[in-house]
Design a protein around this motif. Structure first.
Motif, PDB file in Angstrom:
ATOM      1  N   ILE A 289       0.869  -1.181   0.000  1.00  0.00           N
ATOM      2  CA  ILE A 289       0.000   0.000   0.000  1.00  0.00           C
ATOM      3  C   ILE A 289       0.898   1.221   0.000  1.00  0.00           C
ATOM      4  N   ILE A 290       0.718   2.107  -0.970  1.00  0.00           N
ATOM      5  CA  ILE A 290       1.428   3.390  -0.941  1.00  0.00           C
ATOM      6  C   ILE A 290       0.401   4.457  -0.576  1.00  0.00           C
ATOM      7  N   SER A 291       0.658   5.134   0.532  1.00  0.00           N
ATOM      8  CA  SER A 291      -0.367   5.993   1.122  1.00  0.00           C
ATOM      9  C   SER A 291      -0.654   7.245   0.307  1.00  0.00           C
ATOM     10  N   HIS A 292       0.376   7.815  -0.326  1.00  0.00           N
ATOM     11  CA  HIS A 292       0.138   9.024  -1.126  1.00  0.00           C
ATOM     12  C   HIS A 292       1.335   9.282  -2.029  1.00  0.00           C
ATOM     13  N   GLY A 293       1.243  10.322  -2.829  1.00  0.00           N
ATOM     14  CA  GLY A 293       2.180  10.523  -3.916  1.00  0.00           C
ATOM     15  C   GLY A 293       3.429  11.292  -3.586  1.00  0.00           C
TER      16      GLY A 293
ATOM     17  N   ILE B 202     -10.160  -4.581  -0.482  1.00  0.00           N
ATOM     18  CA  ILE B 202      -9.307  -5.600  -1.080  1.00  0.00           C
ATOM     19  C   ILE B 202      -9.845  -6.982  -0.767  1.00  0.00           C
ATOM     20  N   ASP B 203     -10.163  -7.211   0.496  1.00  0.00           N
ATOM     21  CA  ASP B 203     -10.792  -8.460   0.932  1.00  0.00           C
ATOM     22  C   ASP B 203     -11.404  -8.215   2.302  1.00  0.00           C
ATOM     23  N   ASP B 204     -11.798  -9.292   2.993  1.00  0.00           N
ATOM     24  CA  ASP B 204     -12.460  -9.124   4.287  1.00  0.00           C
ATOM     25  C   ASP B 204     -11.527  -8.564   5.355  1.00  0.00           C
ATOM     26  N   GLU B 205     -10.244  -8.563   5.085  1.00  0.00           N
ATOM     27  CA  GLU B 205      -9.268  -8.103   6.067  1.00  0.00           C
ATOM     28  C   GLU B 205      -8.786  -6.681   5.807  1.00  0.00           C
ATOM     29  N   LEU B 206      -8.740  -6.274   4.534  1.00  0.00           N
ATOM     30  CA  LEU B 206      -8.098  -5.015   4.157  1.00  0.00           C
ATOM     31  C   LEU B 206      -9.066  -4.086   3.429  1.00  0.00           C
ATOM     32  N   TYR B 207      -9.136  -2.854   3.924  1.00  0.00           N
ATOM     33  CA  TYR B 207     -10.006  -1.843   3.316  1.00  0.00           C
ATOM     34  C   TYR B 207      -9.230  -0.541   3.197  1.00  0.00           C
ATOM     35  N   LEU B 208      -9.178   0.038   1.996  1.00  0.00           N
ATOM     36  CA  LEU B 208      -8.515   1.304   1.740  1.00  0.00           C
ATOM     37  C   LEU B 208      -9.550   2.400   1.560  1.00  0.00           C
ATOM     38  N   PHE B 209      -9.283   3.567   2.141  1.00  0.00           N
ATOM     39  CA  PHE B 209     -10.253   4.665   2.014  1.00  0.00           C
ATOM     40  C   PHE B 209      -9.520   5.998   2.014  1.00  0.00           C
ATOM     41  N   THR B 210     -10.181   6.989   1.439  1.00  0.00           N
ATOM     42  CA  THR B 210      -9.625   8.334   1.338  1.00  0.00           C
ATOM     43  C   THR B 210     -10.405   9.289   2.227  1.00  0.00           C
ATOM     44  N   ALA B 211      -9.755  10.375   2.581  1.00  0.00           N
ATOM     45  CA  ALA B 211     -10.393  11.495   3.278  1.00  0.00           C
ATOM     46  C   ALA B 211      -9.894  12.757   2.582  1.00  0.00           C
ATOM     47  N   ASP B 212     -10.272  13.927   3.072  1.00  0.00           N
ATOM     48  CA  ASP B 212      -9.721  15.150   2.493  1.00  0.00           C
ATOM     49  C   ASP B 212      -9.566  16.190   3.593  1.00  0.00           C
ATOM     50  N   THR B 213      -9.006  17.328   3.224  1.00  0.00           N
ATOM     51  CA  THR B 213      -8.703  18.363   4.210  1.00  0.00           C
ATOM     52  C   THR B 213      -9.865  19.341   4.417  1.00  0.00           C
ATOM     53  N   LYS B 214     -11.043  19.012   3.893  1.00  0.00           N
ATOM     54  CA  LYS B 214     -12.177  19.932   4.007  1.00  0.00           C
ATOM     55  C   LYS B 214     -13.023  19.660   5.244  1.00  0.00           C
ATOM     56  N   GLY B 215     -12.584  18.748   6.090  1.00  0.00           N
ATOM     57  CA  GLY B 215     -13.339  18.420   7.291  1.00  0.00           C
ATOM     58  C   GLY B 215     -13.022  19.365   8.429  1.00  0.00           C
ATOM     59  N   LYS B 216     -12.850  18.798   9.603  1.00  0.00           N
ATOM     60  CA  LYS B 216     -12.672  19.615  10.803  1.00  0.00           C
ATOM     61  C   LYS B 216     -11.297  20.262  10.905  1.00  0.00           C
ATOM     62  N   PHE B 217     -10.299  19.659  10.290  1.00  0.00           N
ATOM     63  CA  PHE B 217      -8.942  20.081  10.587  1.00  0.00           C
ATOM     64  C   PHE B 217      -8.074  20.043   9.342  1.00  0.00           C
TER      65      PHE B 217
ATOM     66  N   GLY C 224      -2.414  23.590  -8.011  1.00  0.00           N
ATOM     67  CA  GLY C 224      -2.508  24.479  -6.859  1.00  0.00           C
ATOM     68  C   GLY C 224      -2.239  23.758  -5.556  1.00  0.00           C
ATOM     69  N   LEU C 225      -2.707  24.355  -4.464  1.00  0.00           N
ATOM     70  CA  LEU C 225      -2.485  23.792  -3.141  1.00  0.00           C
ATOM     71  C   LEU C 225      -3.059  22.381  -3.068  1.00  0.00           C
ATOM     72  N   ASP C 226      -2.291  21.465  -2.515  1.00  0.00           N
ATOM     73  CA  ASP C 226      -2.673  20.051  -2.493  1.00  0.00           C
ATOM     74  C   ASP C 226      -3.874  19.827  -1.578  1.00  0.00           C
ATOM     75  N   ASP C 227      -4.903  19.117  -2.087  1.00  0.00           N
ATOM     76  CA  ASP C 227      -6.054  18.773  -1.254  1.00  0.00           C
ATOM     77  C   ASP C 227      -5.973  17.339  -0.727  1.00  0.00           C
ATOM     78  N   PHE C 228      -4.940  16.622  -1.114  1.00  0.00           N
ATOM     79  CA  PHE C 228      -4.651  15.263  -0.643  1.00  0.00           C
ATOM     80  C   PHE C 228      -5.763  14.262  -0.921  1.00  0.00           C
ATOM     81  N   SER C 229      -6.421  14.454  -2.042  1.00  0.00           N
ATOM     82  CA  SER C 229      -7.359  13.435  -2.504  1.00  0.00           C
ATOM     83  C   SER C 229      -6.615  12.182  -2.951  1.00  0.00           C
ATOM     84  N   HIS C 230      -5.292  12.287  -3.104  1.00  0.00           N
ATOM     85  CA  HIS C 230      -4.474  11.128  -3.499  1.00  0.00           C
ATOM     86  C   HIS C 230      -3.999  10.324  -2.284  1.00  0.00           C
ATOM     87  N   GLU C 231      -4.401  10.723  -1.098  1.00  0.00           N
ATOM     88  CA  GLU C 231      -3.954  10.041   0.113  1.00  0.00           C
ATOM     89  C   GLU C 231      -4.981   8.992   0.546  1.00  0.00           C
TER      90      GLU C 231
END
Length: 263
Positions: free
Chosen positions: A60-64, A126-141, A154-161
Protein backbone atom coordinates in the motif's frame (compact mmCIF):
# COMPACT_ATOMS: atom_id res chain seq x y z
CA UNK A 1 -0.90 -9.34 13.75
CA UNK A 2 2.65 -8.07 13.96
CA UNK A 3 3.81 -4.65 12.78
CA UNK A 4 7.49 -3.81 12.31
CA UNK A 5 8.71 -0.31 11.47
CA UNK A 6 11.30 -0.57 8.69
CA UNK A 7 11.66 3.12 7.81
CA UNK A 8 11.06 6.13 10.01
CA UNK A 9 12.75 9.40 10.99
CA UNK A 10 14.08 8.04 14.27
CA UNK A 11 15.56 4.70 15.29
CA UNK A 12 15.76 2.56 18.40
CA UNK A 13 19.45 2.16 17.59
CA UNK A 14 19.53 -1.16 15.77
CA UNK A 15 18.32 0.01 12.35
CA UNK A 16 19.03 2.93 10.02
CA UNK A 17 16.69 5.91 10.22
CA UNK A 18 15.51 8.01 7.28
CA UNK A 19 12.98 10.76 6.61
CA UNK A 20 10.12 8.58 5.44
CA UNK A 21 7.92 5.70 6.49
CA UNK A 22 7.48 1.98 5.94
CA UNK A 23 5.63 -0.60 8.03
CA UNK A 24 5.88 -4.35 7.50
CA UNK A 25 2.61 -5.92 8.63
CA UNK A 26 2.07 -9.63 9.00
CA UNK A 27 -1.57 -10.70 9.36
CA UNK A 28 -3.26 -14.08 9.16
CA UNK A 29 -3.77 -13.71 5.39
CA UNK A 30 -1.14 -11.25 4.25
CA UNK A 31 2.40 -9.98 4.36
CA UNK A 32 2.04 -6.26 3.74
CA UNK A 33 4.30 -3.28 3.21
CA UNK A 34 2.54 -0.05 4.02
CA UNK A 35 4.70 2.56 2.30
CA UNK A 36 8.25 1.97 1.14
CA UNK A 37 10.28 4.95 2.32
CA UNK A 38 12.43 7.05 -0.04
CA UNK A 39 15.44 4.85 -0.79
CA UNK A 40 17.22 1.58 -0.01
CA UNK A 41 16.77 1.99 3.77
CA UNK A 42 13.79 -0.39 3.65
CA UNK A 43 15.89 -3.14 2.11
CA UNK A 44 18.84 -2.72 4.46
CA UNK A 45 16.60 -2.76 7.53
CA UNK A 46 14.49 -5.67 6.31
CA UNK A 47 17.65 -7.74 5.95
CA UNK A 48 18.70 -6.87 9.50
CA UNK A 49 15.25 -7.95 10.77
CA UNK A 50 15.35 -11.17 8.70
CA UNK A 51 12.28 -10.10 6.73
CA UNK A 52 12.17 -11.50 3.20
CA UNK A 53 10.60 -8.80 1.04
CA UNK A 54 10.15 -11.34 -1.76
CA UNK A 55 7.38 -12.91 0.36
CA UNK A 56 5.34 -9.68 0.52
CA UNK A 57 2.01 -10.10 -1.29
CA UNK A 58 0.48 -6.63 -0.79
CA UNK A 59 1.93 -3.13 -0.94
CA UNK A 60 0.00 0.00 0.00
CA UNK A 61 1.43 3.39 -0.94
CA UNK A 62 -0.37 5.99 1.12
CA UNK A 63 0.14 9.02 -1.13
CA UNK A 64 2.18 10.52 -3.92
CA UNK A 65 5.26 11.73 -2.04
CA UNK A 66 8.68 10.16 -2.53
CA UNK A 67 9.41 9.71 1.18
CA UNK A 68 6.60 7.12 1.13
CA UNK A 69 6.97 5.61 -2.33
CA UNK A 70 10.44 6.54 -3.55
CA UNK A 71 11.66 2.94 -3.27
CA UNK A 72 8.90 1.54 -5.49
CA UNK A 73 11.13 0.90 -8.53
CA UNK A 74 13.65 -0.98 -6.43
CA UNK A 75 10.91 -3.01 -4.73
CA UNK A 76 9.45 -4.06 -8.09
CA UNK A 77 12.89 -5.34 -9.07
CA UNK A 78 13.02 -7.47 -5.91
CA UNK A 79 9.40 -8.67 -5.87
CA UNK A 80 7.55 -9.40 -9.12
CA UNK A 81 4.24 -10.72 -7.74
CA UNK A 82 2.98 -8.39 -4.97
CA UNK A 83 0.05 -6.14 -5.85
CA UNK A 84 0.79 -2.45 -5.29
CA UNK A 85 -2.33 -0.46 -4.40
CA UNK A 86 -2.13 3.27 -4.95
CA UNK A 87 -4.52 6.07 -5.84
CA UNK A 88 -4.26 6.96 -9.54
CA UNK A 89 -3.79 10.65 -8.71
CA UNK A 90 -0.77 9.81 -6.53
CA UNK A 91 1.26 9.61 -9.74
CA UNK A 92 0.43 13.21 -10.65
CA UNK A 93 3.07 15.87 -10.05
CA UNK A 94 3.58 16.94 -6.44
CA UNK A 95 5.75 19.75 -5.14
CA UNK A 96 7.06 21.32 -1.95
CA UNK A 97 7.39 25.09 -2.11
CA UNK A 98 10.64 26.42 -0.68
CA UNK A 99 10.74 30.21 -0.73
CA UNK A 100 9.87 30.95 -4.38
CA UNK A 101 10.85 27.55 -5.74
CA UNK A 102 8.72 24.44 -6.20
CA UNK A 103 10.72 21.27 -5.70
CA UNK A 104 9.36 17.96 -6.98
CA UNK A 105 8.52 15.50 -4.20
CA UNK A 106 6.46 13.17 -6.39
CA UNK A 107 6.76 9.56 -7.53
CA UNK A 108 8.17 8.10 -10.71
CA UNK A 109 5.13 8.29 -13.00
CA UNK A 110 6.55 5.70 -15.39
CA UNK A 111 5.88 3.02 -12.76
CA UNK A 112 2.11 3.41 -13.01
CA UNK A 113 2.20 1.18 -16.10
CA UNK A 114 3.79 -1.70 -14.23
CA UNK A 115 1.42 -4.73 -14.35
CA UNK A 116 1.65 -5.19 -10.59
CA UNK A 117 0.49 -1.64 -9.87
CA UNK A 118 -3.26 -1.39 -9.14
CA UNK A 119 -4.52 2.14 -9.76
CA UNK A 120 -7.45 3.14 -7.54
CA UNK A 121 -10.02 5.90 -7.77
CA UNK A 122 -11.32 6.20 -4.23
CA UNK A 123 -12.26 3.64 -1.60
CA UNK A 124 -11.48 -0.03 -2.24
CA UNK A 125 -12.16 -3.22 -0.30
CA UNK A 126 -9.31 -5.60 -1.08
CA UNK A 127 -10.79 -8.46 0.93
CA UNK A 128 -12.46 -9.12 4.29
CA UNK A 129 -9.27 -8.10 6.07
CA UNK A 130 -8.10 -5.02 4.16
CA UNK A 131 -10.01 -1.84 3.32
CA UNK A 132 -8.52 1.30 1.74
CA UNK A 133 -10.25 4.67 2.01
CA UNK A 134 -9.63 8.33 1.34
CA UNK A 135 -10.39 11.50 3.28
CA UNK A 136 -9.72 15.15 2.49
CA UNK A 137 -8.70 18.36 4.21
CA UNK A 138 -12.18 19.93 4.01
CA UNK A 139 -13.34 18.42 7.29
CA UNK A 140 -12.67 19.61 10.80
CA UNK A 141 -8.94 20.08 10.59
CA UNK A 142 -6.36 21.16 8.04
CA UNK A 143 -2.79 21.22 9.29
CA UNK A 144 -0.77 24.36 8.57
CA UNK A 145 2.14 22.01 7.90
CA UNK A 146 0.44 21.36 4.53
CA UNK A 147 0.73 24.98 3.43
CA UNK A 148 3.84 24.51 1.30
CA UNK A 149 2.62 21.37 -0.52
CA UNK A 150 1.24 21.69 -4.04
CA UNK A 151 0.05 19.82 -7.09
CA UNK A 152 0.30 21.15 -10.63
CA UNK A 153 -3.10 22.83 -10.22
CA UNK A 154 -2.51 24.48 -6.86
CA UNK A 155 -2.49 23.79 -3.14
CA UNK A 156 -2.67 20.05 -2.49
CA UNK A 157 -6.05 18.77 -1.25
CA UNK A 158 -4.65 15.26 -0.64
CA UNK A 159 -7.36 13.44 -2.50
CA UNK A 160 -4.47 11.13 -3.50
CA UNK A 161 -3.95 10.04 0.11
CA UNK A 162 -5.37 6.75 1.36
CA UNK A 163 -5.38 4.99 4.71
CA UNK A 164 -5.70 1.30 5.52
CA UNK A 165 -8.14 -0.39 7.89
CA UNK A 166 -7.14 -3.91 8.87
CA UNK A 167 -9.93 -5.97 10.41
CA UNK A 168 -8.62 -9.03 12.20
CA UNK A 169 -8.99 -9.74 15.91
CA UNK A 170 -8.77 -5.94 16.34
CA UNK A 171 -9.54 -2.97 14.11
CA UNK A 172 -6.24 -1.35 13.17
CA UNK A 173 -5.99 1.95 11.27
CA UNK A 174 -2.73 2.62 9.41
CA UNK A 175 -2.01 6.11 8.07
CA UNK A 176 0.94 7.50 6.14
CA UNK A 177 1.35 11.19 6.87
CA UNK A 178 -2.24 11.89 7.82
CA UNK A 179 -2.13 14.99 5.58
CA UNK A 180 -5.93 14.91 5.50
CA UNK A 181 -5.97 15.27 9.29
CA UNK A 182 -6.04 12.45 11.80
CA UNK A 183 -9.47 13.62 13.02
CA UNK A 184 -10.95 13.65 9.51
CA UNK A 185 -9.49 10.20 8.80
CA UNK A 186 -10.88 8.76 12.03
CA UNK A 187 -14.32 10.19 11.28
CA UNK A 188 -14.34 8.53 7.85
CA UNK A 189 -14.24 5.10 9.48
CA UNK A 190 -17.47 3.16 9.85
CA UNK A 191 -15.96 1.18 12.75
CA UNK A 192 -14.21 2.26 15.91
CA UNK A 193 -10.48 1.46 15.73
CA UNK A 194 -8.62 -0.24 18.53
CA UNK A 195 -5.25 0.95 17.24
CA UNK A 196 -4.10 3.84 15.06
CA UNK A 197 -0.57 4.05 13.63
CA UNK A 198 0.99 6.70 11.46
CA UNK A 199 1.95 10.33 11.10
CA UNK A 200 -0.26 13.28 12.06
CA UNK A 201 1.64 15.80 9.89
CA UNK A 202 2.01 18.46 12.56
CA UNK A 203 5.60 19.33 11.63
CA UNK A 204 6.87 20.94 8.42
CA UNK A 205 10.23 19.36 7.50
CA UNK A 206 11.06 22.24 5.14
CA UNK A 207 10.89 25.14 7.60
CA UNK A 208 11.32 22.90 10.69
CA UNK A 209 8.23 24.39 12.32
CA UNK A 210 5.54 22.70 14.39
CA UNK A 211 1.95 23.83 13.79
CA UNK A 212 0.61 26.56 16.13
CA UNK A 213 -0.50 25.60 19.63
CA UNK A 214 -4.17 26.19 18.83
CA UNK A 215 -3.98 23.43 16.22
CA UNK A 216 -2.29 21.10 18.70
CA UNK A 217 -5.02 21.90 21.23
CA UNK A 218 -7.70 21.14 18.65
CA UNK A 219 -6.21 17.74 17.86
CA UNK A 220 -5.77 16.99 21.56
CA UNK A 221 -9.40 17.87 22.32
CA UNK A 222 -10.78 15.88 19.39
CA UNK A 223 -8.75 12.80 20.27
CA UNK A 224 -10.35 12.74 23.71
CA UNK A 225 -13.30 11.13 21.89
CA UNK A 226 -10.95 8.22 21.16
CA UNK A 227 -9.63 7.69 24.66
CA UNK A 228 -9.77 3.91 24.32
CA UNK A 229 -7.68 3.87 21.12
CA UNK A 230 -3.98 3.04 21.31
CA UNK A 231 -2.16 5.59 19.13
CA UNK A 232 1.35 5.05 17.78
CA UNK A 233 2.50 8.14 15.96
CA UNK A 234 5.71 8.84 14.06
CA UNK A 235 7.40 10.51 11.08
CA UNK A 236 5.77 13.88 10.31
CA UNK A 237 4.09 14.38 13.68
CA UNK A 238 7.34 15.77 15.00
CA UNK A 239 8.84 15.32 18.44
CA UNK A 240 7.53 18.60 19.86
CA UNK A 241 3.94 17.88 18.77
CA UNK A 242 4.16 14.30 20.02
CA UNK A 243 5.36 15.40 23.46
CA UNK A 244 2.57 18.00 23.66
CA UNK A 245 -0.15 15.49 22.74
CA UNK A 246 1.31 12.83 25.01
CA UNK A 247 0.81 15.09 28.04
CA UNK A 248 -2.97 14.84 27.68
CA UNK A 249 -3.15 11.41 26.03
CA UNK A 250 -0.96 8.81 27.69
CA UNK A 251 -2.14 6.23 25.12
CA UNK A 252 -0.32 8.18 22.41
CA UNK A 253 3.13 6.64 21.98
CA UNK A 254 5.93 7.07 19.47
CA UNK A 255 6.99 4.21 17.21
CA UNK A 256 10.51 4.35 15.81
CA UNK A 257 12.42 2.39 13.17
CA UNK A 258 13.04 -1.13 14.42
CA UNK A 259 10.12 -1.13 16.87
CA UNK A 260 7.71 -4.05 16.76
CA UNK A 261 4.06 -4.12 17.81
CA UNK A 262 2.12 -7.35 18.29
CA UNK A 263 -1.68 -7.03 18.33
Amino acid sequence: MKITTLAENTTNGALKSVHGLSFYIKTRKHKILFDLGPDNTLFENAEKKNIDLRSVDTVIISHGHNDHGGALKQFLQVNNHAKVYIQRSAFEQHFAKVLFLKISVGLDASLMDNPNVVLLDGNTKIDDELYLFTADTKGKFRSKANDNLYTKSGLDDFSHEQSLLITENKNVLIMGCGHSGVVNILEKLSVHPDYCLGGFHLFNPVNKKTVPQNQLDFVADELKEYGDVSFYTCHCTGQKAYEYLNKSHKKIKYISCGDELTI
